[in-house]
Scaffold this active site. Structure first.
Site, PDB file in Angstrom:
ATOM      1  N   SER A  89     -37.239  47.629  15.569  1.00  0.00           N
ATOM      2  CA  SER A  89     -36.742  46.542  15.549  1.00  0.00           C
ATOM      3  C   SER A  89     -37.407  45.363  16.351  1.00  0.00           C
ATOM      4  O   SER A  89     -37.745  45.302  17.372  1.00  0.00           O
ATOM      5  CB  SER A  89     -35.188  46.493  15.908  1.00  0.00           C
ATOM      6  OG  SER A  89     -34.398  45.198  15.692  1.00  0.00           O
ATOM      7  N   HIS A  93     -39.408  34.686  18.370  1.00  0.00           N
ATOM      8  CA  HIS A  93     -39.176  33.152  18.389  1.00  0.00           C
ATOM      9  C   HIS A  93     -40.309  32.543  19.042  1.00  0.00           C
ATOM     10  O   HIS A  93     -40.700  32.678  20.004  1.00  0.00           O
ATOM     11  CB  HIS A  93     -37.689  32.877  19.184  1.00  0.00           C
ATOM     12  CG  HIS A  93     -36.440  33.583  18.879  1.00  0.00           C
ATOM     13  ND1 HIS A  93     -35.696  32.983  17.899  1.00  0.00           N
ATOM     14  CD2 HIS A  93     -35.837  34.613  19.325  1.00  0.00           C
ATOM     15  CE1 HIS A  93     -34.554  33.643  17.659  1.00  0.00           C
ATOM     16  NE2 HIS A  93     -34.530  34.710  18.498  1.00  0.00           N
ATOM     17  N   HIS A 103     -37.937  38.328  11.531  1.00  0.00           N
ATOM     18  CA  HIS A 103     -37.209  39.550  11.962  1.00  0.00           C
ATOM     19  C   HIS A 103     -37.618  40.666  11.015  1.00  0.00           C
ATOM     20  O   HIS A 103     -37.876  40.288   9.986  1.00  0.00           O
ATOM     21  CB  HIS A 103     -35.590  39.546  11.757  1.00  0.00           C
ATOM     22  CG  HIS A 103     -34.864  40.533  11.535  1.00  0.00           C
ATOM     23  ND1 HIS A 103     -34.479  40.909  10.135  1.00  0.00           N
ATOM     24  CD2 HIS A 103     -34.390  41.638  12.345  1.00  0.00           C
ATOM     25  CE1 HIS A 103     -33.917  42.062  10.327  1.00  0.00           C
ATOM     26  NE2 HIS A 103     -33.640  42.656  11.533  1.00  0.00           N
ATOM     27  N   ASN A 105     -36.805  45.120  10.708  1.00  0.00           N
ATOM     28  CA  ASN A 105     -36.002  46.423  11.133  1.00  0.00           C
ATOM     29  C   ASN A 105     -36.178  47.452  10.252  1.00  0.00           C
ATOM     30  O   ASN A 105     -36.225  47.168   9.037  1.00  0.00           O
ATOM     31  CB  ASN A 105     -34.487  46.211  11.258  1.00  0.00           C
ATOM     32  CG  ASN A 105     -33.879  47.534  11.604  1.00  0.00           C
ATOM     33  OD1 ASN A 105     -33.471  48.429  10.760  1.00  0.00           O
ATOM     34  ND2 ASN A 105     -33.874  47.702  13.040  1.00  0.00           N
ATOM     35  N   ARG A 107     -35.791  51.635   9.728  1.00  0.00           N
ATOM     36  CA  ARG A 107     -34.956  52.847  10.470  1.00  0.00           C
ATOM     37  C   ARG A 107     -34.646  53.925   9.646  1.00  0.00           C
ATOM     38  O   ARG A 107     -34.873  54.000   8.399  1.00  0.00           O
ATOM     39  CB  ARG A 107     -33.589  52.118  10.858  1.00  0.00           C
ATOM     40  CG  ARG A 107     -32.797  51.634   9.682  1.00  0.00           C
ATOM     41  CD  ARG A 107     -31.628  50.965  10.252  1.00  0.00           C
ATOM     42  NE  ARG A 107     -30.652  50.192   9.403  1.00  0.00           N
ATOM     43  CZ  ARG A 107     -31.049  49.135   8.398  1.00  0.00           C
ATOM     44  NH1 ARG A 107     -31.785  48.507   9.029  1.00  0.00           N
ATOM     45  NH2 ARG A 107     -30.017  48.964   7.669  1.00  0.00           N
ATOM     46  N   HIS A 138     -42.680  35.737  -0.011  1.00  0.00           N
ATOM     47  CA  HIS A 138     -41.750  36.401  -1.093  1.00  0.00           C
ATOM     48  C   HIS A 138     -42.728  37.336  -1.832  1.00  0.00           C
ATOM     49  O   HIS A 138     -42.392  38.341  -2.428  1.00  0.00           O
ATOM     50  CB  HIS A 138     -40.876  35.607  -1.663  1.00  0.00           C
ATOM     51  CG  HIS A 138     -39.626  35.510  -0.941  1.00  0.00           C
ATOM     52  ND1 HIS A 138     -38.497  36.257  -1.030  1.00  0.00           N
ATOM     53  CD2 HIS A 138     -39.034  34.438  -0.062  1.00  0.00           C
ATOM     54  CE1 HIS A 138     -37.440  36.040  -0.395  1.00  0.00           C
ATOM     55  NE2 HIS A 138     -37.836  34.788   0.405  1.00  0.00           N
ATOM     56  N   HIS A 168     -19.225  31.368   7.728  1.00  0.00           N
ATOM     57  CA  HIS A 168     -18.434  30.091   8.594  1.00  0.00           C
ATOM     58  C   HIS A 168     -19.331  28.865   8.392  1.00  0.00           C
ATOM     59  O   HIS A 168     -18.879  27.729   8.484  1.00  0.00           O
ATOM     60  CB  HIS A 168     -18.019  30.750   9.810  1.00  0.00           C
ATOM     61  CG  HIS A 168     -19.303  30.827  10.724  1.00  0.00           C
ATOM     62  ND1 HIS A 168     -19.665  31.845  11.142  1.00  0.00           N
ATOM     63  CD2 HIS A 168     -19.726  29.914  11.742  1.00  0.00           C
ATOM     64  CE1 HIS A 168     -20.476  31.737  11.993  1.00  0.00           C
ATOM     65  NE2 HIS A 168     -20.645  30.635  12.403  1.00  0.00           N
TER      66      HIS A 168
END
Length: 301
Positions: A89, A93, A103, A105, A107, A138, A168
């Site tokens: 992972s 920054h 980011h 990850n 797994r 992309h 939110h």
């Protein structure tokens, strides 16, 4: 192919990525913490801080096993009582607001009832969205996906748009990327475990050259205090997503993982300004307008 082979690949991937990022930064080195988990397994947490290029970042490897908590078996809808999970992972920054957060990850997960799958993803979170970088990012992901199946990129890109979304705020975390989960054997399509693992390997190996190219395009660009302030506001959105919605964070905490390793994805600092609104016509407003699902970056539409 067994889980030891998969685990060894992830260990080697961590080694290669940390070496490449140290070379790119030119100043800071990763500090390593080796940790063990009482119930079984452990990992190697590697964190870089206060570098020329990277303000804070983590490249973590883990391989854990043991009794599966009831919360996990219910959430994953699996029947076994023992689990094994391994992977790498990464969250980086940067110092400069001109360089995006990234980011990744990758797994592998299995249960003692024979259930197994691969999962992962890679996504880019620019503080200021640059269309050329977005297209480059992309296109590289699509090239890897297309080696394995013509549907992979469109399917996994849509999955990323939906996953890396902050309800939110009604905005995506960044420009997305690809996200995939529960990739297991598909006999009807002739897809084996070896095929799934090969795909995950290629995604993992893409990380360093892809991100370093984008870093090198942007790291020397000048920036102002106002742009650093905007970076801090964008970092706060990253924190909100990772603490409220990220399934990896929840899995780590629910399986008694190492807290420092789980929360290494947090930026070194962030800021929440009450009711902030980007000025109309500004680069900040332009970036905000592009934080939405469904943008076809491959064709730049």
């Amino acid at each position: 192919m067994n889980r030891i082979e998969i685990e060894n690949f992830f260990k080697g991937l961590q080694d290669r990525i940390t070496k490449a990022l140290e070379k790119c930064d030119g100043k800071a080195s990763f500090e390593e913490d080796n940790w063990t988990r009482a119930e079984g397994g452990g990992g190697r947490s590697r964190v870089i801080q206060n570098g020329n290029v990277f303000a804070k970042g983590g490249v973590n490897f883990s391989a854990i096993w043991g009794p599966a908590p009831e919360k996990i078996t219910k959430a994953l809808q699996v029947n076994g009582n023992e689990f094994y999970a391994t992977g790498v992972s990464i969250v980086i920054h940067p110092q400069s607001p001109m360089v995006p957060i990234i980011h990744m990850n990758v797994r592998y997960f299995e249960m003692n009832d024979g259930t197994w799958w691969f999962g992962g993803g890679i996504d880019l979170t620019p503080h200021y969205i640059n269309s050329e970088d977005a297209v480059y990012f992309h296109n590289n992901l699509k090239e890897v996906c297309d080696r394995y199946h013509s549907s992979y990129y469109s399917q996994f890109k849509e999955w990323a748009d939906n996953y890396f979304f902050i309800p939110h705020r009604n905005e995506t975390r960044g420009i997305g990327g690809i996200f995939f989960d529960r990739l297991s054997e598909d006999r009807e399509k002739g897809i084996s475990k070896e095929d799934r693992f090969a795909f995950v390997q290629d995604v993992g190996n893409l990380f360093a050259p892809l991100y370093i190219e984008i870093v090198n395009r942007n790291k020397e660009k000048p920036y102002s205090e106002a742009e650093k302030k905007w970076q801090s506001l964008r970092r706060s959105r990253y924190v909100e997503f990772n603490l409220v919605y990220d399934k990896g964070t929840k899995f780590g905490l629910d399986t008694n993982g190492r807290t420092e390793s789980i929360l290494m994805s947090m930026p070194p600092s962030a800021n929440w300004e009450y009711n902030y609104s980007a000025p109309e016509g500004s680069r900040e407003a332009e970036t905000t307008s592009l934080l939405r699902k469904g943008i076809n970056w491959v064709n730049n539409k």
